[in-house]
Design a protein around this motif. Structure first.
Motif, PDB file in Angstrom:
ATOM      1  N   ALA A 110      28.505  34.107  36.823  1.00 16.84           N
ATOM      2  CA  ALA A 110      29.384  34.978  37.546  1.00 16.84           C
ATOM      3  C   ALA A 110      30.945  34.554  37.498  1.00 16.84           C
ATOM      4  O   ALA A 110      31.775  35.140  37.049  1.00 16.84           O
ATOM      5  CB  ALA A 110      29.054  35.392  38.971  1.00 16.84           C
ATOM      6  N   TYR A 111      30.954  33.035  37.454  1.00 15.96           N
ATOM      7  CA  TYR A 111      32.207  32.387  37.411  1.00 15.96           C
ATOM      8  C   TYR A 111      32.751  32.563  36.040  1.00 15.96           C
ATOM      9  O   TYR A 111      33.911  32.949  35.531  1.00 15.96           O
ATOM     10  CB  TYR A 111      32.158  31.013  37.963  1.00 15.96           C
ATOM     11  N   PHE A 112      31.869  32.348  34.977  1.00 17.64           N
ATOM     12  CA  PHE A 112      32.360  32.057  33.609  1.00 17.64           C
ATOM     13  C   PHE A 112      32.888  33.549  32.934  1.00 17.64           C
ATOM     14  O   PHE A 112      33.586  33.707  32.384  1.00 17.64           O
ATOM     15  CB  PHE A 112      31.175  31.593  32.784  1.00 17.64           C
ATOM     16  N   ASP A 113      31.933  34.644  33.342  1.00 19.05           N
ATOM     17  CA  ASP A 113      32.005  35.798  33.061  1.00 19.05           C
ATOM     18  C   ASP A 113      33.001  36.708  33.544  1.00 19.05           C
ATOM     19  O   ASP A 113      33.652  37.520  33.287  1.00 19.05           O
ATOM     20  CB  ASP A 113      30.783  36.391  33.011  1.00 19.05           C
ATOM     21  N   HIS A 114      33.596  36.244  34.829  1.00 18.96           N
ATOM     22  CA  HIS A 114      34.532  36.909  35.713  1.00 18.96           C
ATOM     23  C   HIS A 114      35.790  37.273  35.254  1.00 18.96           C
ATOM     24  O   HIS A 114      36.346  38.279  35.447  1.00 18.96           O
ATOM     25  CB  HIS A 114      34.685  36.237  37.209  1.00 18.96           C
ATOM     26  N   GLY A 115      36.444  36.351  34.406  1.00 15.68           N
ATOM     27  CA  GLY A 115      37.710  36.567  33.720  1.00 15.68           C
ATOM     28  C   GLY A 115      38.717  36.003  34.950  1.00 15.68           C
ATOM     29  O   GLY A 115      38.436  34.948  35.430  1.00 15.68           O
ATOM     30  N   ASP A 116      40.051  36.146  34.728  1.00 14.56           N
ATOM     31  CA  ASP A 116      41.109  35.545  35.460  1.00 14.56           C
ATOM     32  C   ASP A 116      40.918  35.340  37.092  1.00 14.56           C
ATOM     33  O   ASP A 116      41.574  35.004  37.802  1.00 14.56           O
ATOM     34  CB  ASP A 116      42.250  35.875  35.062  1.00 14.56           C
ATOM     35  N   GLY A 117      40.347  36.857  37.575  1.00 11.43           N
ATOM     36  CA  GLY A 117      40.650  37.202  38.700  1.00 11.43           C
ATOM     37  C   GLY A 117      40.293  36.001  39.943  1.00 11.43           C
ATOM     38  O   GLY A 117      41.409  35.797  40.788  1.00 11.43           O
ATOM     39  N   GLU A 118      39.221  35.333  40.009  1.00 11.48           N
ATOM     40  CA  GLU A 118      38.934  34.278  40.911  1.00 11.48           C
ATOM     41  C   GLU A 118      38.824  32.904  40.423  1.00 11.48           C
ATOM     42  O   GLU A 118      38.286  32.040  41.047  1.00 11.48           O
ATOM     43  CB  GLU A 118      37.471  34.698  41.670  1.00 11.48           C
ATOM     44  N   GLN A 119      39.398  32.901  39.132  1.00 16.17           N
ATOM     45  CA  GLN A 119      39.328  31.566  38.520  1.00 16.17           C
ATOM     46  C   GLN A 119      40.594  30.327  39.023  1.00 16.17           C
ATOM     47  O   GLN A 119      41.451  31.042  39.118  1.00 16.17           O
ATOM     48  CB  GLN A 119      39.259  31.612  36.935  1.00 16.17           C
ATOM     49  N   LEU A 120      40.075  29.341  38.922  1.00 18.99           N
ATOM     50  CA  LEU A 120      41.181  28.248  39.298  1.00 18.99           C
ATOM     51  C   LEU A 120      42.201  28.116  38.356  1.00 18.99           C
ATOM     52  O   LEU A 120      43.423  28.003  38.879  1.00 18.99           O
ATOM     53  CB  LEU A 120      40.529  26.756  39.474  1.00 18.99           C
ATOM     54  N   ILE A 121      42.057  28.114  37.037  1.00 19.58           N
ATOM     55  CA  ILE A 121      42.902  28.363  35.935  1.00 19.58           C
ATOM     56  C   ILE A 121      42.640  29.437  35.124  1.00 19.58           C
ATOM     57  O   ILE A 121      41.679  29.774  34.647  1.00 19.58           O
ATOM     58  CB  ILE A 121      42.724  26.935  35.077  1.00 19.58           C
ATOM     59  N   PRO A 122      43.835  30.310  35.013  1.00 22.38           N
ATOM     60  CA  PRO A 122      43.621  31.432  34.101  1.00 22.38           C
ATOM     61  C   PRO A 122      43.199  31.360  32.799  1.00 22.38           C
ATOM     62  O   PRO A 122      43.754  30.277  32.052  1.00 22.38           O
ATOM     63  CB  PRO A 122      45.288  31.980  34.216  1.00 22.38           C
ATOM     64  N   SER A 123      42.218  32.230  32.268  1.00 18.73           N
ATOM     65  CA  SER A 123      41.591  31.919  30.911  1.00 18.73           C
ATOM     66  C   SER A 123      42.633  31.948  29.838  1.00 18.73           C
ATOM     67  O   SER A 123      42.163  31.651  28.716  1.00 18.73           O
ATOM     68  CB  SER A 123      40.457  32.956  30.701  1.00 18.73           C
TER      69      SER A 123
END
Length: 209
Positions: A110-123
């Motif tokens: 869920a974290y890996f596929d989510h995209g930038d929304g909730e990630q610590l470092i923008p993809s």
């Protein structure tokens, strides 16, 4: 008795940061709120993981940036391939992944596929945009490693031996094959450790003349 698989080198997680650019991954500021949220998410997956802090993440980011680009991409790629291994393990109808493993894998994906929304470092940040994904997986991996390596070994056995029968029968065939390999290994170890002749002095030595 699993087949041998190359293991990626460990992340240099224990390095401590210098005084410059602390709490930054490249130009991206690691805010206390975002780091705390990432840490909580990680510990829901693996409660035994070490504590996450911005300084160490910043140190990892600088270490990754200092590598030659090909080496850095290979370093990340070795780890990112584990996501696909875990995805396959979760979805493979021939493998009965435990409920606990499924929960952990679902959270990681869920974290890996989510995209930038909730990630610590923008993809979108080159190289560094994958660092938080890799770090999350690295911290969660000890809780999944044994089953993931068993699954990888099962896949190799299934491809090579093509066992027949139901999913359960295929897994039973894999277990029997590995137990037989272990028994053979132990037998060889006992034979190698045994003595075929008494090395002491014979009671009636031969004499000449």
């Amino acid at each position: 008795m699993r087949t041998v698989k190359h293991q990626p080198a460990a992340l240099p997680w224990q390095q401590r940061p210098g005084k410059s650019l602390r709490r930054h991954a490249g130009s991206h500021l690691l805010t206390p709120e975002a780091v705390a949220q990432f840490d909580r998410y990680m510990h829901r997956i693996n409660p035994q993981a070490p504590q996450i802090d911005a300084d160490r993440i910043a140190t990892l980011a600088r270490w990754l940036q200092d590598l030659p680009e090909d080496q850095a991409r290979n370093f990340l790629g070795d780890r990112l391939s584990r996501f696909e291994l875990l995805r396959a393990m979760r979805d493979d109808s021939d493998w009965n992944a435990s409920d606990d493993s499924r929960r952990r894998i679902d959270a990681l994906l869920a974290y890996f596929d989510h995209g930038d929304g909730e990630q610590l470092i923008p993809s979108g940040i080159p190289l560094l945009g994958l660092l938080d994904d890799v770090l999350l997986l690295e911290m969660a991996w000890p809780a999944l490693q044994i089953e993931a390596e068993d699954y990888r070994d099962f896949c190799g056995f299934r491809d090579d031996e093509q066992p027949r029968g139901s999913a359960a029968e295929q897994r039973e065939a894999w277990v029997r094959a590995r137990l037989e390999a272990l028994a053979l290994h132990r037998h060889h170890a006992r034979v190698n450790a045994s003595h075929y002749a008494d090395s002491g002095r014979p009671s009636q030595p031969f004499r000449i003349g």
